[in-house]
Design a protein around this motif. Structure first.
Motif, PDB file in Angstrom:
ATOM      1  N   ALA A 188      32.465  29.374-156.963  1.00  0.00           N
ATOM      2  CA  ALA A 188      32.511  29.190-155.515  1.00  0.00           C
ATOM      3  C   ALA A 188      31.130  29.475-154.936  1.00  0.00           C
ATOM      4  O   ALA A 188      30.304  30.148-155.569  1.00  0.00           O
ATOM      5  CB  ALA A 188      33.541  30.122-154.886  1.00  0.00           C
ATOM      6  N   ASN A 189      30.886  28.971-153.736  1.00  0.00           N
ATOM      7  CA  ASN A 189      29.601  29.254-153.096  1.00  0.00           C
ATOM      8  C   ASN A 189      29.411  30.761-152.917  1.00  0.00           C
ATOM      9  O   ASN A 189      28.318  31.282-153.093  1.00  0.00           O
ATOM     10  CB  ASN A 189      29.517  28.561-151.734  1.00  0.00           C
ATOM     11  CG  ASN A 189      29.224  27.079-151.860  1.00  0.00           C
ATOM     12  OD1 ASN A 189      28.432  26.662-152.693  1.00  0.00           O
ATOM     13  ND2 ASN A 189      29.879  26.272-151.040  1.00  0.00           N
ATOM     14  N   LYS A 190      30.482  31.417-152.550  1.00  0.00           N
ATOM     15  CA  LYS A 190      30.472  32.872-152.387  1.00  0.00           C
ATOM     16  C   LYS A 190      31.807  33.411-152.863  1.00  0.00           C
ATOM     17  O   LYS A 190      32.857  32.825-152.588  1.00  0.00           O
ATOM     18  CB  LYS A 190      30.237  33.234-150.911  1.00  0.00           C
ATOM     19  CG  LYS A 190      30.142  34.728-150.657  1.00  0.00           C
ATOM     20  CD  LYS A 190      29.883  35.014-149.179  1.00  0.00           C
ATOM     21  CE  LYS A 190      29.812  36.516-148.924  1.00  0.00           C
ATOM     22  NZ  LYS A 190      29.573  36.830-147.483  1.00  0.00           N
ATOM     23  N   ILE A 191      31.754  34.517-153.591  1.00  0.00           N
ATOM     24  CA  ILE A 191      32.988  35.122-154.102  1.00  0.00           C
ATOM     25  C   ILE A 191      33.470  36.193-153.132  1.00  0.00           C
ATOM     26  O   ILE A 191      32.780  37.196-152.897  1.00  0.00           O
ATOM     27  CB  ILE A 191      32.764  35.743-155.501  1.00  0.00           C
ATOM     28  CG1 ILE A 191      32.245  34.705-156.492  1.00  0.00           C
ATOM     29  CG2 ILE A 191      34.060  36.377-156.008  1.00  0.00           C
ATOM     30  CD1 ILE A 191      33.180  33.548-156.750  1.00  0.00           C
ATOM     31  N   ASP A 192      34.641  35.961-152.557  1.00  0.00           N
ATOM     32  CA  ASP A 192      35.232  36.969-151.686  1.00  0.00           C
ATOM     33  C   ASP A 192      35.691  38.159-152.529  1.00  0.00           C
ATOM     34  O   ASP A 192      36.204  37.987-153.644  1.00  0.00           O
ATOM     35  CB  ASP A 192      36.430  36.376-150.939  1.00  0.00           C
ATOM     36  CG  ASP A 192      37.089  37.381-150.022  1.00  0.00           C
ATOM     37  OD1 ASP A 192      36.473  37.751-149.010  1.00  0.00           O
ATOM     38  OD2 ASP A 192      38.225  37.817-150.337  1.00  0.00           O
ATOM     39  N   THR A 193      35.500  39.342-152.012  1.00  0.00           N
ATOM     40  CA  THR A 193      35.811  40.553-152.784  1.00  0.00           C
ATOM     41  C   THR A 193      37.299  40.639-153.114  1.00  0.00           C
ATOM     42  O   THR A 193      37.689  41.119-154.186  1.00  0.00           O
ATOM     43  CB  THR A 193      35.358  41.808-152.020  1.00  0.00           C
ATOM     44  OG1 THR A 193      33.948  41.723-151.790  1.00  0.00           O
ATOM     45  CG2 THR A 193      35.647  43.072-152.829  1.00  0.00           C
ATOM     46  N   ASN A 194      38.149  40.161-152.219  1.00  0.00           N
ATOM     47  CA  ASN A 194      39.586  40.177-152.515  1.00  0.00           C
ATOM     48  C   ASN A 194      39.927  39.225-153.658  1.00  0.00           C
ATOM     49  O   ASN A 194      40.813  39.503-154.466  1.00  0.00           O
ATOM     50  CB  ASN A 194      40.382  39.799-151.256  1.00  0.00           C
ATOM     51  CG  ASN A 194      40.315  40.865-150.180  1.00  0.00           C
ATOM     52  OD1 ASN A 194      40.771  41.981-150.374  1.00  0.00           O
ATOM     53  ND2 ASN A 194      39.694  40.529-149.052  1.00  0.00           N
ATOM     54  N   THR A 195      39.214  38.115-153.732  1.00  0.00           N
ATOM     55  CA  THR A 195      39.403  37.189-154.850  1.00  0.00           C
ATOM     56  C   THR A 195      38.973  37.861-156.149  1.00  0.00           C
ATOM     57  O   THR A 195      39.661  37.768-157.173  1.00  0.00           O
ATOM     58  CB  THR A 195      38.580  35.905-154.636  1.00  0.00           C
ATOM     59  OG1 THR A 195      38.905  35.350-153.365  1.00  0.00           O
ATOM     60  CG2 THR A 195      38.875  34.885-155.727  1.00  0.00           C
ATOM     61  N   ALA A 196      37.805  38.525-156.107  1.00  0.00           N
ATOM     62  CA  ALA A 196      37.318  39.231-157.292  1.00  0.00           C
ATOM     63  C   ALA A 196      38.324  40.284-157.746  1.00  0.00           C
ATOM     64  O   ALA A 196      38.554  40.466-158.943  1.00  0.00           O
ATOM     65  CB  ALA A 196      35.955  39.875-156.991  1.00  0.00           C
ATOM     66  N   GLU A 197      38.939  40.971-156.792  1.00  0.00           N
ATOM     67  CA  GLU A 197      39.925  42.001-157.134  1.00  0.00           C
ATOM     68  C   GLU A 197      41.135  41.394-157.837  1.00  0.00           C
ATOM     69  O   GLU A 197      41.637  41.938-158.830  1.00  0.00           O
ATOM     70  CB  GLU A 197      40.357  42.744-155.875  1.00  0.00           C
ATOM     71  CG  GLU A 197      41.459  43.779-156.069  1.00  0.00           C
ATOM     72  CD  GLU A 197      41.007  44.976-156.895  1.00  0.00           C
ATOM     73  OE1 GLU A 197      41.864  45.814-157.237  1.00  0.00           O
ATOM     74  OE2 GLU A 197      39.790  45.074-157.213  1.00  0.00           O
ATOM     75  N   THR A 198      41.605  40.246-157.342  1.00  0.00           N
ATOM     76  CA  THR A 198      42.750  39.573-157.969  1.00  0.00           C
ATOM     77  C   THR A 198      42.440  39.199-159.416  1.00  0.00           C
ATOM     78  O   THR A 198      43.270  39.394-160.315  1.00  0.00           O
ATOM     79  CB  THR A 198      43.122  38.311-157.168  1.00  0.00           C
ATOM     80  OG1 THR A 198      43.560  38.700-155.863  1.00  0.00           O
ATOM     81  CG2 THR A 198      44.229  37.525-157.862  1.00  0.00           C
ATOM     82  N   PHE A 199      41.243  38.652-159.652  1.00  0.00           N
ATOM     83  CA  PHE A 199      40.876  38.243-161.005  1.00  0.00           C
ATOM     84  C   PHE A 199      40.500  39.442-161.869  1.00  0.00           C
ATOM     85  O   PHE A 199      40.645  39.402-163.094  1.00  0.00           O
ATOM     86  CB  PHE A 199      39.724  37.241-160.953  1.00  0.00           C
ATOM     87  CG  PHE A 199      40.082  35.943-160.267  1.00  0.00           C
ATOM     88  CD1 PHE A 199      41.383  35.463-160.300  1.00  0.00           C
ATOM     89  CD2 PHE A 199      39.129  35.205-159.573  1.00  0.00           C
ATOM     90  CE1 PHE A 199      41.732  34.279-159.675  1.00  0.00           C
ATOM     91  CE2 PHE A 199      39.468  34.018-158.936  1.00  0.00           C
ATOM     92  CZ  PHE A 199      40.773  33.559-158.986  1.00  0.00           C
ATOM     93  N   ARG A 200      40.007  40.513-161.236  1.00  0.00           N
ATOM     94  CA  ARG A 200      39.680  41.737-161.992  1.00  0.00           C
ATOM     95  C   ARG A 200      40.940  42.324-162.608  1.00  0.00           C
ATOM     96  O   ARG A 200      40.960  42.723-163.774  1.00  0.00           O
ATOM     97  CB  ARG A 200      39.014  42.752-161.056  1.00  0.00           C
ATOM     98  CG  ARG A 200      38.508  44.007-161.746  1.00  0.00           C
ATOM     99  CD  ARG A 200      38.074  45.034-160.729  1.00  0.00           C
ATOM    100  NE  ARG A 200      39.217  45.618-160.039  1.00  0.00           N
ATOM    101  CZ  ARG A 200      39.957  46.602-160.525  1.00  0.00           C
ATOM    102  NH1 ARG A 200      39.689  47.119-161.726  1.00  0.00           N
ATOM    103  NH2 ARG A 200      40.971  47.082-159.838  1.00  0.00           N
ATOM    104  N   ILE A 201      42.010  42.334-161.838  1.00  0.00           N
ATOM    105  CA  ILE A 201      43.291  42.823-162.357  1.00  0.00           C
ATOM    106  C   ILE A 201      43.816  41.856-163.412  1.00  0.00           C
ATOM    107  O   ILE A 201      44.309  42.265-164.463  1.00  0.00           O
ATOM    108  CB  ILE A 201      44.299  42.989-161.202  1.00  0.00           C
ATOM    109  CG1 ILE A 201      43.799  44.062-160.221  1.00  0.00           C
ATOM    110  CG2 ILE A 201      45.688  43.344-161.736  1.00  0.00           C
ATOM    111  CD1 ILE A 201      44.611  44.149-158.945  1.00  0.00           C
TER     112      ILE A 201
END
Length: 280
Positions: A188-201
């Protein structure tokens, strides 16, 4: 005297020729390399296309490429009649020289963008079909599921969190029986932190409530382009084993919280690019 019938073999060459035309291989090469259109009987793009078809269909060495075309209908492949003698090793060698002088990795990158149907900013030219991932790359030991989005901010997690995990989970279920590792690569152009959290889990539950651990790494387009272009500039390609190692290194850092994980991912990309640049 009876008429003689010349039989011309087509095989997979015509299909491959159409695929080359689909990504505008000849035009792209002709536009990016320096050549004299007056003095050249065949354009560099036509000669490189002839090499590509030979490599994919017969694999004959450079000095025998003309033999491959002796039983092919050149007009079906190149929209013009070409004598096999025109595809001698000197002519093909000069085309490779033109490609080298133009920096082959730049030409390849341009063709790759056309093949993936994205523009120079890695934005899609057409929407991806629904109910499936954007791209799947299968290698000997592992598979990469690529998802690209234009969404940003909190809408990104809402729009992409569930479908990306579901798509990766479906590929995991398909390939785990073949013993292949599956990675998700979210761009993505920018990674939203909530998106990162979902994929981190990185968790998905099957209909029977069995738990599946997913390996998904979010990268910005800038990070991926930096890695992609450096790999092609240094090695003429982005080594798939190196790409897997980058994904693995990023996943190791996923025990951090999402903001810190994003910073660690950037550090991994920077280190990899620095390591590649040190090769020169």
């Amino acid at each position: 005297m009876s008429d003689q019938i010349l039989t011309l073999h087509v095989g997979p060459s015509q299909l491959l020729s159409k695929l080359c035309d689909e990504i505008e291989l000849e035009k792209t090469i002709n536009d990016l390399v320096k050549w004299d259109s007056v003095r050249c009987h065949l354009s560099p793009g036509t000669r490189i296309k002839a090499l590509v078809l030979n490599i994919l269909c017969s694999g004959k060495p450079l000095y025998k490429v003309h033999e491959f075309y002796q039983t092919l209908d050149s007009e079906m492949l190149f929209d013009t009649s070409i004598s096999p003698d025109q595809l001698n090793d000197d002519a093909l060698g000069r085309a490779l020289d033109y490609l080298h002088e133009a920096e082959a990795w730049k030409v390849y990158s341009t063709l790759a963008l056309k093949a993936f149907k994205v523009d120079q900013d890695f934005l899609p030219l057409h929407p991806a079909p629904g109910n499936g991932p954007d791209m799947i790359f299968e290698f000997d030991d592992f598979v990469i599921v690529v998802e690209v989005t234009l969404t940003q901010s909190s809408r990104q997690e809402a729009a992409e969190g569930e479908p990306v995990r579901r798509h990766v989970a479906e590929i995991v279920d398909h390939y785990e029986q073949h013993g292949k590792r599956v990675y998700g690569l979210f761009l993505a152009n920018k990674i939203d932190t909530n998106t990162a959290e979902t994929f981190r889990i990185g968790v998905w539950y099957r209909p029977d409530d069995s738990r599946m651990a997913l390996r998904i790494v979010p990268l910005t387009l800038e990070q991926f382009i930096h890695l992609f272009e450096t790999g092609f500039r240094i090695n003429g390609r982005l080594d798939y084993k190196l790409l897997e190692q980058v994904l693995r290194d990023c996943l190791v850092e996923s025990n951090n919280d999402a903001p810190e994980w994003k910073r660690r991912i950037q550090q991994q990309i920077d280190r990899t690019v620095q390591r590649l640049n040190s090769i020169t």
